[in-house]
Design a protein around this motif. Structure first.
Motif, PDB file in Angstrom:
ATOM      1  N   GLY A   1      26.681 -12.254   5.955  1.00 13.67           N
ATOM      2  CA  GLY A   1      26.891 -11.012   5.233  1.00 13.67           C
ATOM      3  C   GLY A   1      27.274 -11.257   3.787  1.00 13.67           C
ATOM      4  O   GLY A   1      27.305 -12.391   3.307  1.00 13.67           O
ATOM      5  N   PRO A   2      27.579 -10.189   3.055  1.00 13.44           N
ATOM      6  CA  PRO A   2      27.926 -10.287   1.639  1.00 13.44           C
ATOM      7  C   PRO A   2      29.365 -10.753   1.436  1.00 13.44           C
ATOM      8  O   PRO A   2      30.132 -10.883   2.393  1.00 13.44           O
ATOM      9  CB  PRO A   2      27.750  -8.854   1.152  1.00 13.44           C
ATOM     10  CG  PRO A   2      28.125  -8.035   2.364  1.00 13.44           C
ATOM     11  CD  PRO A   2      27.594  -8.805   3.546  1.00 13.44           C
ATOM     12  N   THR A   3      29.731 -10.981   0.200  1.00 13.71           N
ATOM     13  CA  THR A   3      31.118 -11.258  -0.179  1.00 13.71           C
ATOM     14  C   THR A   3      31.522 -10.227  -1.218  1.00 13.71           C
ATOM     15  O   THR A   3      31.407 -10.461  -2.430  1.00 13.71           O
ATOM     16  CB  THR A   3      31.287 -12.679  -0.742  1.00 13.71           C
ATOM     17  OG1 THR A   3      30.823 -13.625   0.221  1.00 13.71           O
ATOM     18  CG2 THR A   3      32.763 -12.966  -1.045  1.00 13.71           C
ATOM     19  N   PRO A   4      31.981  -9.057  -0.793  1.00 15.17           N
ATOM     20  CA  PRO A   4      32.354  -8.014  -1.751  1.00 15.17           C
ATOM     21  C   PRO A   4      33.563  -8.424  -2.582  1.00 15.17           C
ATOM     22  O   PRO A   4      34.416  -9.207  -2.138  1.00 15.17           O
ATOM     23  CB  PRO A   4      32.692  -6.814  -0.854  1.00 15.17           C
ATOM     24  CG  PRO A   4      32.082  -7.126   0.479  1.00 15.17           C
ATOM     25  CD  PRO A   4      32.129  -8.612   0.595  1.00 15.17           C
ATOM     26  N   ASP A   5      33.645  -7.876  -3.779  1.00 12.83           N
ATOM     27  CA  ASP A   5      34.842  -8.100  -4.587  1.00 12.83           C
ATOM     28  C   ASP A   5      36.047  -7.398  -3.965  1.00 12.83           C
ATOM     29  O   ASP A   5      37.174  -7.897  -4.057  1.00 12.83           O
ATOM     30  CB  ASP A   5      34.618  -7.594  -6.009  1.00 12.83           C
ATOM     31  CG  ASP A   5      33.583  -8.414  -6.765  1.00 12.83           C
ATOM     32  OD1 ASP A   5      33.349  -9.579  -6.379  1.00 12.83           O
ATOM     33  OD2 ASP A   5      33.002  -7.888  -7.730  1.00 12.83           O
TER      34      ASP A   5
ATOM     35  N   ARG B   1      23.631   7.594   2.790  1.00 13.16           N
ATOM     36  CA  ARG B   1      23.422   6.769   1.600  1.00 13.16           C
ATOM     37  C   ARG B   1      23.891   5.328   1.805  1.00 13.16           C
ATOM     38  O   ARG B   1      23.720   4.484   0.937  1.00 13.16           O
ATOM     39  CB  ARG B   1      24.147   7.394   0.411  1.00 13.16           C
ATOM     40  CG  ARG B   1      23.561   8.727  -0.026  1.00 13.16           C
ATOM     41  CD  ARG B   1      24.347   9.359  -1.147  1.00 13.16           C
ATOM     42  NE  ARG B   1      25.648   9.847  -0.701  1.00 13.16           N
ATOM     43  CZ  ARG B   1      26.780   9.661  -1.356  1.00 13.16           C
ATOM     44  NH1 ARG B   1      26.787   8.954  -2.473  1.00 13.16           N
ATOM     45  NH2 ARG B   1      27.914  10.146  -0.895  1.00 13.16           N
ATOM     46  N   GLY B   2      24.499   5.094   2.963  1.00 16.55           N
ATOM     47  CA  GLY B   2      24.975   3.755   3.289  1.00 16.55           C
ATOM     48  C   GLY B   2      24.464   3.332   4.649  1.00 16.55           C
ATOM     49  O   GLY B   2      23.262   3.353   4.894  1.00 16.55           O
ATOM     50  N   ALA B   3      25.370   2.980   5.549  1.00 19.60           N
ATOM     51  CA  ALA B   3      24.968   2.509   6.880  1.00 19.60           C
ATOM     52  C   ALA B   3      25.830   3.153   7.946  1.00 19.60           C
ATOM     53  O   ALA B   3      27.025   3.384   7.753  1.00 19.60           O
ATOM     54  CB  ALA B   3      25.093   0.993   6.972  1.00 19.60           C
ATOM     55  N   VAL B   4      25.217   3.420   9.092  1.00 19.89           N
ATOM     56  CA  VAL B   4      25.923   3.924  10.266  1.00 19.89           C
ATOM     57  C   VAL B   4      25.727   2.929  11.398  1.00 19.89           C
ATOM     58  O   VAL B   4      24.599   2.520  11.685  1.00 19.89           O
ATOM     59  CB  VAL B   4      25.399   5.309  10.699  1.00 19.89           C
ATOM     60  CG1 VAL B   4      26.109   5.775  11.970  1.00 19.89           C
ATOM     61  CG2 VAL B   4      25.580   6.322   9.580  1.00 19.89           C
TER      62      VAL B   4
ATOM     63  N   TYR C   1      29.723   1.787   3.282  1.00 18.52           N
ATOM     64  CA  TYR C   1      29.149   2.305   2.044  1.00 18.52           C
ATOM     65  C   TYR C   1      29.549   1.420   0.874  1.00 18.52           C
ATOM     66  O   TYR C   1      30.674   0.922   0.812  1.00 18.52           O
ATOM     67  CB  TYR C   1      29.635   3.732   1.795  1.00 18.52           C
ATOM     68  CG  TYR C   1      28.990   4.390   0.598  1.00 18.52           C
ATOM     69  CD1 TYR C   1      27.728   4.960   0.687  1.00 18.52           C
ATOM     70  CD2 TYR C   1      29.636   4.413  -0.632  1.00 18.52           C
ATOM     71  CE1 TYR C   1      27.122   5.563  -0.410  1.00 18.52           C
ATOM     72  CE2 TYR C   1      29.046   5.008  -1.733  1.00 18.52           C
ATOM     73  CZ  TYR C   1      27.782   5.579  -1.628  1.00 18.52           C
ATOM     74  OH  TYR C   1      27.185   6.151  -2.714  1.00 18.52           O
ATOM     75  N   GLY C   2      28.633   1.209  -0.053  1.00 22.87           N
ATOM     76  CA  GLY C   2      28.917   0.434  -1.250  1.00 22.87           C
ATOM     77  C   GLY C   2      27.713  -0.365  -1.684  1.00 22.87           C
ATOM     78  O   GLY C   2      26.658  -0.342  -1.035  1.00 22.87           O
ATOM     79  N   GLN C   3      27.859  -1.088  -2.758  1.00 22.98           N
ATOM     80  CA  GLN C   3      26.733  -1.846  -3.302  1.00 22.98           C
ATOM     81  C   GLN C   3      26.157  -2.862  -2.322  1.00 22.98           C
ATOM     82  O   GLN C   3      24.941  -3.062  -2.291  1.00 22.98           O
ATOM     83  CB  GLN C   3      27.147  -2.533  -4.602  1.00 22.98           C
ATOM     84  CG  GLN C   3      25.986  -3.171  -5.347  1.00 22.98           C
ATOM     85  CD  GLN C   3      26.373  -3.636  -6.740  1.00 22.98           C
ATOM     86  OE1 GLN C   3      27.477  -3.412  -7.201  1.00 22.98           O
ATOM     87  NE2 GLN C   3      25.448  -4.283  -7.419  1.00 22.98           N
ATOM     88  N   PRO C   4      26.970  -3.544  -1.494  1.00 19.92           N
ATOM     89  CA  PRO C   4      26.385  -4.524  -0.574  1.00 19.92           C
ATOM     90  C   PRO C   4      25.610  -3.922   0.595  1.00 19.92           C
ATOM     91  O   PRO C   4      24.991  -4.658   1.367  1.00 19.92           O
ATOM     92  CB  PRO C   4      27.623  -5.277  -0.054  1.00 19.92           C
ATOM     93  CG  PRO C   4      28.722  -4.979  -1.013  1.00 19.92           C
ATOM     94  CD  PRO C   4      28.439  -3.598  -1.488  1.00 19.92           C
ATOM     95  N   VAL C   5      25.635  -2.592   0.758  1.00 19.36           N
ATOM     96  CA  VAL C   5      25.048  -1.941   1.928  1.00 19.36           C
ATOM     97  C   VAL C   5      23.649  -1.418   1.610  1.00 19.36           C
ATOM     98  O   VAL C   5      23.435  -0.795   0.562  1.00 19.36           O
ATOM     99  CB  VAL C   5      25.939  -0.778   2.405  1.00 19.36           C
ATOM    100  CG1 VAL C   5      25.355  -0.132   3.646  1.00 19.36           C
ATOM    101  CG2 VAL C   5      27.361  -1.265   2.671  1.00 19.36           C
ATOM    102  N   ALA C   6      22.720  -1.662   2.510  1.00 20.23           N
ATOM    103  CA  ALA C   6      21.359  -1.123   2.369  1.00 20.23           C
ATOM    104  C   ALA C   6      21.386   0.371   2.639  1.00 20.23           C
ATOM    105  O   ALA C   6      21.772   0.816   3.728  1.00 20.23           O
ATOM    106  CB  ALA C   6      20.405  -1.827   3.326  1.00 20.23           C
TER     107      ALA C   6
ATOM    108  N   VAL D   1      22.435  -4.423   8.093  1.00 16.43           N
ATOM    109  CA  VAL D   1      22.749  -3.247   7.273  1.00 16.43           C
ATOM    110  C   VAL D   1      23.027  -3.621   5.817  1.00 16.43           C
ATOM    111  O   VAL D   1      23.360  -2.757   5.009  1.00 16.43           O
ATOM    112  CB  VAL D   1      23.963  -2.466   7.833  1.00 16.43           C
ATOM    113  CG1 VAL D   1      23.675  -1.936   9.217  1.00 16.43           C
ATOM    114  CG2 VAL D   1      25.223  -3.334   7.829  1.00 16.43           C
ATOM    115  N   TRP D   2      22.882  -4.917   5.497  1.00 19.88           N
ATOM    116  CA  TRP D   2      23.255  -5.374   4.153  1.00 19.88           C
ATOM    117  C   TRP D   2      22.053  -5.392   3.223  1.00 19.88           C
ATOM    118  O   TRP D   2      20.945  -5.717   3.631  1.00 19.88           O
ATOM    119  CB  TRP D   2      23.904  -6.749   4.228  1.00 19.88           C
ATOM    120  CG  TRP D   2      25.042  -6.818   5.182  1.00 19.88           C
ATOM    121  CD1 TRP D   2      25.136  -7.592   6.308  1.00 19.88           C
ATOM    122  CD2 TRP D   2      26.268  -6.085   5.121  1.00 19.88           C
ATOM    123  NE1 TRP D   2      26.331  -7.380   6.945  1.00 19.88           N
ATOM    124  CE2 TRP D   2      27.054  -6.471   6.245  1.00 19.88           C
ATOM    125  CE3 TRP D   2      26.788  -5.150   4.230  1.00 19.88           C
ATOM    126  CZ2 TRP D   2      28.319  -5.934   6.481  1.00 19.88           C
ATOM    127  CZ3 TRP D   2      28.055  -4.618   4.468  1.00 19.88           C
ATOM    128  CH2 TRP D   2      28.801  -5.008   5.584  1.00 19.88           C
ATOM    129  N   ALA D   3      22.306  -5.068   1.947  1.00 20.38           N
ATOM    130  CA  ALA D   3      21.256  -5.106   0.951  1.00 20.38           C
ATOM    131  C   ALA D   3      20.856  -6.556   0.681  1.00 20.38           C
ATOM    132  O   ALA D   3      21.657  -7.484   0.869  1.00 20.38           O
ATOM    133  CB  ALA D   3      21.732  -4.447  -0.343  1.00 20.38           C
TER     134      ALA D   3
END
Length: 295
Positions: free
Chosen positions: A43-47, A77-80, A248-253, A292-294
């Motif tokens: 997965g991502p590494t969010p700030d 707009r995010g992921a469920v 929800y957020g930038q890392p989410v598709a 679910v990640w961008a």
């Protein structure tokens, strides 16, 4: 490769372990290396990650409900996570599971003894790898207060006070939630009070509270590599403990859905793997949230 799903048998065994309070291994004194060695996640590494925990509603009472337009807008707009589950009943064991991968022997909503456990948990793990942590609780009387109940505040929704290896000063009032979001800790939990979390008040009240108080953070997260996770402690006790979890957020598709079965252990495991920590309790055998990640 970390498995993306588990068999029903495995899920049943883990649920039984929770019900019996078999958290002895996780409750052992933590030396900084509790749990298994870190296995890199995908997965991502969010700030920044902000986790909001709402109360006592089933998946179908939230997702698709006209009473929760804001949460549903985040989901669209995010992921469920369409197969998201809590661990146990009643509320309090779920909070401990989400924070430490184990119920720590908690089986009810009684007010626990502060600092009774030295087990590994998300806060201690983040600190060990140089990351930061805080909680922000609405109606908490003062920073670090260990009072059991005050108005619509209850400590039963704040498991971090149960751990001697988590500084009480990291438990802040919601009034202390930063307005400059770059100053947020790496990971924080937001705990609304008993009205705002939908426990004592309608779904629409909690939905409006989320938009009013965290809508600006959500918009900021979309462009600042940060994540908002909205989940529930448990269902209404009529839906096999299926709950709503929205990311929800930038890392989410945007517009993504995952039908993989996930629970509180998996949410904890995912956050741990975002920052390369060890794994607390049952998170050691849990799975990262994927799909679910961008890019």
């Amino acid at each position: 490769m970390i498995a993306s799903s588990r068999t029903r048998t495995r899920s049943a065994v883990r649920l039984l372990a929770y019900a019996l309070g078999l958290a002895a291994a996780a409750a052992a004194p933590w030396t900084g290396a509790a749990g298994t060695e870190h296995r890199a996640g995908h997965g991502p590494t969010p700030d920044h990650v902000v986790v909001v925990v709402m109360e006592n509603h089933a998946y179908d009472q939230i997702i698709g409900s006209p009473n929760a337009p804001y949460i549903n807008s985040l989901g669209s707009r995010g992921a469920v996570l369409t197969s998201s589950y809590a661990i146990a009943h009643p509320s309090q064991p779920n909070y401990f599971a989400l924070f430490s991968g184990a119920t720590q022997g908690i089986t009810d909503d009684s007010c626990y003894i502060p600092g009774f456990s030295s087990a590994a948990n998300l806060a201690s793990e983040l600190t060990a790898v140089g990351k930061t942590w805080a909680s922000y609780s609405e109606s908490l009387p003062s920073q670090g207060s260990t009072t059991c109940d005050s108005g619509r505040y209850t400590r039963t929704h704040n498991p971090w006070f149960g751990f001697g290896n988590v500084p009480r000063s990291s438990a802040k009032t919601f009034a202390q939630f930063p307005t400059v979001y770059a100053r947020l800790p790496t990971v924080s939990f937001v705990i609304p009070n008993l009205c705002s979390d939908m426990h004592d008040c309608p779904v629409s009240t909690g939905d409006t509270w989320l938009e009013t108080h965290l809508g600006a953070y959500a918009a900021w997260a979309k462009t600042h590599n940060s994540l908002l996770a909205v989940t529930f402690d448990e269902d209404d006790k009529h839906s096999k403990n299926k709950i709503a979890t929205v990311l929800y957020g930038q890392p989410v598709a945007a517009g993504s859905r995952s039908a993989t079965r996930y629970d509180h252990d998996d949410v904890l495991r995912t956050i741990e793997d975002m920052y390369g920590t060890s794994h607390a309790g049952h998170a050691a055998t849990a799975s990262d949230i994927t799909g679910v990640w961008a890019s």
